[in-house]
Enzyme design. Structure first.
Site, PDB file in Angstrom:
ATOM      1  N   ARG A  50       0.858  -1.202   0.000  1.00 31.86           N
ATOM      2  CA  ARG A  50       0.000   0.000   0.000  1.00 31.86           C
ATOM      3  C   ARG A  50       0.883   1.237   0.000  1.00 31.86           C
ATOM      4  O   ARG A  50       0.641   2.201  -0.697  1.00 31.86           O
ATOM      5  CB  ARG A  50      -0.968   0.003   1.193  1.00 31.86           C
ATOM      6  CG  ARG A  50      -1.644   1.358   1.397  1.00 31.86           C
ATOM      7  CD  ARG A  50      -2.940   1.304   2.191  1.00 31.86           C
ATOM      8  NE  ARG A  50      -2.923   0.410   3.332  1.00 31.86           N
ATOM      9  CZ  ARG A  50      -2.218   0.625   4.464  1.00 31.86           C
ATOM     10  NH1 ARG A  50      -1.495   1.714   4.596  1.00 31.86           N
ATOM     11  NH2 ARG A  50      -2.254  -0.264   5.438  1.00 31.86           N
ATOM     12  N   TYR A 102     -16.509  16.483 -15.030  1.00 32.53           N
ATOM     13  CA  TYR A 102     -16.983  15.099 -14.989  1.00 32.53           C
ATOM     14  C   TYR A 102     -18.058  14.938 -13.900  1.00 32.53           C
ATOM     15  O   TYR A 102     -17.891  15.478 -12.792  1.00 32.53           O
ATOM     16  CB  TYR A 102     -15.781  14.194 -14.717  1.00 32.53           C
ATOM     17  CG  TYR A 102     -16.123  12.742 -14.620  1.00 32.53           C
ATOM     18  CD1 TYR A 102     -16.531  12.038 -15.748  1.00 32.53           C
ATOM     19  CD2 TYR A 102     -16.058  12.071 -13.411  1.00 32.53           C
ATOM     20  CE1 TYR A 102     -16.853  10.703 -15.657  1.00 32.53           C
ATOM     21  CE2 TYR A 102     -16.373  10.730 -13.321  1.00 32.53           C
ATOM     22  CZ  TYR A 102     -16.780  10.053 -14.444  1.00 32.53           C
ATOM     23  OH  TYR A 102     -17.095   8.737 -14.355  1.00 32.53           O
ATOM     24  N   ASP A 174      -7.796  18.670 -14.076  1.00 31.00           N
ATOM     25  CA  ASP A 174      -8.072  17.303 -14.530  1.00 31.00           C
ATOM     26  C   ASP A 174      -7.692  17.263 -16.011  1.00 31.00           C
ATOM     27  O   ASP A 174      -8.386  17.828 -16.856  1.00 31.00           O
ATOM     28  CB  ASP A 174      -9.559  16.984 -14.307  1.00 31.00           C
ATOM     29  CG  ASP A 174      -9.925  15.565 -14.702  1.00 31.00           C
ATOM     30  OD1 ASP A 174      -9.241  14.994 -15.575  1.00 31.00           O
ATOM     31  OD2 ASP A 174     -10.911  15.039 -14.164  1.00 31.00           O
TER      32      ASP A 174
HETATM   33  C1  LIG Z   1     -13.722   9.212 -16.286  1.00 32.98           C
HETATM   34  C2  LIG Z   1     -13.309  10.507 -15.739  1.00 32.98           C
HETATM   35  C3  LIG Z   1     -13.052  10.667 -14.373  1.00 32.98           C
HETATM   36  C4  LIG Z   1     -13.240   9.539 -13.384  1.00 32.98           C
HETATM   37  O1  LIG Z   1     -12.281   8.547 -13.555  1.00 32.98           O
HETATM   38  P1  LIG Z   1     -12.519   6.977 -13.237  1.00 32.98           P
HETATM   39  O2  LIG Z   1     -11.264   6.363 -13.696  1.00 32.98           O
HETATM   40  O3  LIG Z   1     -13.732   6.569 -13.989  1.00 32.98           O
HETATM   41  O4  LIG Z   1     -12.743   6.888 -11.759  1.00 32.98           O
HETATM   42  C5  LIG Z   1     -12.610  11.896 -13.919  1.00 32.98           C
HETATM   43  N1  LIG Z   1     -12.452  12.934 -14.781  1.00 32.98           N
HETATM   44  C6  LIG Z   1     -12.710  12.823 -16.104  1.00 32.98           C
HETATM   45  C7  LIG Z   1     -12.511  13.992 -16.994  1.00 32.98           C
HETATM   46  C8  LIG Z   1     -13.145  11.613 -16.622  1.00 32.98           C
HETATM   47  O5  LIG Z   1     -13.418  11.511 -17.933  1.00 32.98           O
END
Ligand SMILES: *Cc1c(COP(=O)(O)O)cnc(C)c1O
Length: 386
Positions: A50, A102, A174
């Protein structure tokens, strides 16, 4: 250490410099939970998986190198990465998110972090002056996507970072839709980059994973602590799969983008299409800013058909393109944000931010562009209400 200058080479050679024990060109999958210690207090730097695992560590080093950061962290999903980053905040703190993010990011703030007294507000991050006014003393970070999901809204990442830094707060980006191959937010001043590596980085729709990258030692230490304390880490085999996916990111994205440009061109010319959202189009409102901060418009496209086309029939009539959540796989994927990826956002907010019931989001794969366009064309024609 291997010598190279370009990200295309870093994708292949970053993070792992060969296995001294065997010469293996790929990182071994250290499928172990623990490590035998020689004596009390004496170990080889690995204690428990971990806390750290050599396969995961190779991936974490790789993503840090690609994003131009000091430290990377791998998580069991994009949402686990986002949750770890949001765990930096405490009761009374407020996070600003851009008006289309998202759905899961909205949901975790609205339904989970809200319970701990961390609040959020949704703002138009494309308008820097108005954003500046929204930064009250309780705001501790701004979380943005550019292009944002699903309307491909472009935010000026450098302008946002400059603005938030004047207030002494964090800018979190992101970067899932662009990946470091097309856009590197840390170089534009962001403090934290997060990824759903499930998408383009993995690239083969065969794993769920998340990443975070920072440039600051103190932030790195705090995220490492949260990662180890909360434990949503990526497993060794998935870390291996993700490294393998990242090796071909450059060649895959080149094709994804080429296909997206051809498809956007087809959609713009189609008299069935009301609106196309794609920052690679010179007519797109985000085109100029995107060009300044990214290599190109990326590969994600959203569009709306005119009212005399039945959206249910359209989706049903597709044959090659898969109706599915997710994006960034080698195969073309299409979805209906209002009922799928963004269903967790209440109807009123969806209307307000422009996620209409007619909106379609397409993630072109690396098939031949003509095959993707033929599939779209056939489905559009079939869905026309006579
Ligand atoms: C899919 C997505 C997420 C979430 O990610 P997971 O791997 O599904 O948990 C977060 N931000 C964006 C822009 C995404 O497309």
């Amino acid at each position: 250490m291997k010598q190279y200058k370009h990200i295309e080479s870093a994708l292949l050679h970053g993070g792992f410099d060969g296995d001294p024990a065997t010469g293996s060109v790929n990182v071994p999958i250290y499928q172990t939970s623990t490590y035998e210690q020689e004596e009390l207090g004496k170990h080889k730097g690995w204690e428990y998986s971990r806390t750290g695992n050599p396969t995961r560590a190779a991936l974490e080093k790789l993503i840090a190198e690609l994003e131009g950061g000091k430290a990377g962290f791998a998580f069991a999903s994009g949402m686990a990465a986002i949750t770890a980053v949001l765990s930096l905040f405490r009761t009374g703190d407020k996070i600003i998110i851009s008006s289309n993010v998202y759905g899961g990011t909205f949901r975790v703030l609205d339904k989970v972090f809200n319970n701990f007294g961390i609040t959020y507000s949704i703002e138009d991050t494309t308008d820097i002056d108005s954003l500046n006014k929204k930064i009250t003393p309780d705001v501790k970070a701004i979380l943005i996507e550019s292009p944002a999901n699903p309307l491909m809204t472009v935010t000026d990442l450098k302008a946002v970072s400059d603005t938030v830094h004047r207030h002494g707060i964090l800018s979190i980006v992101d970067n899932t839709f662009m990946t470091p191959y097309l856009q590197r937010p840390l170089e534009l001043g962001a403090d934290i980059v997060i990824h759903s590596a499930t998408k383009y980085l993995g690239g083969h729709s065969d794993l769920v994973a998340g990443l975070a990258v920072v440039n600051d030692e103190n932030l790195a230490e705090r995220i490492a602590f949260i990662q180890n304390s909360t434990g949503g880490v990526l497993q060794p085999f998935d870390s291996f799969l993700l490294i393998k996916g990242i090796k071909t990111l450059g060649v895959r994205l080149d094709r994804h983008v080429l296909n997206a440009e051809k498809i956007a061109d087809y959609l713009v010319k189609s008299d069935a299409v009301k609106k196309v959202y794609y920052p690679g189009l010179p007519t797109d409102p985000g085109f100029e800013i995107n060009k300044k901060q990214a290599k190109n418009g990326g590969a994600m496209i959203s569009f709306e058909l005119f009212e005399n086309y039945d959206i249910k029939t359209f989706f049903k009539s597709l044959n090659l393109i898969a109706l599915a959540e997710s994006l960034g796989g080698v195969e073309s994927l299409i979805c209906h944000p209002a009922s799928m990826t963004h269903a967790s956002i209440p109807y009123e907010i969806r209307q307000k931010v422009g996620i209409t019931d007619g909106l379609i989001r397409l993630s072109p794969g690396i098939e031949h562009a003509e095959d993707i366009i033929s599939d779209l064309d056939r489905a559009i024609k079939t869905s026309k209400i006579k």
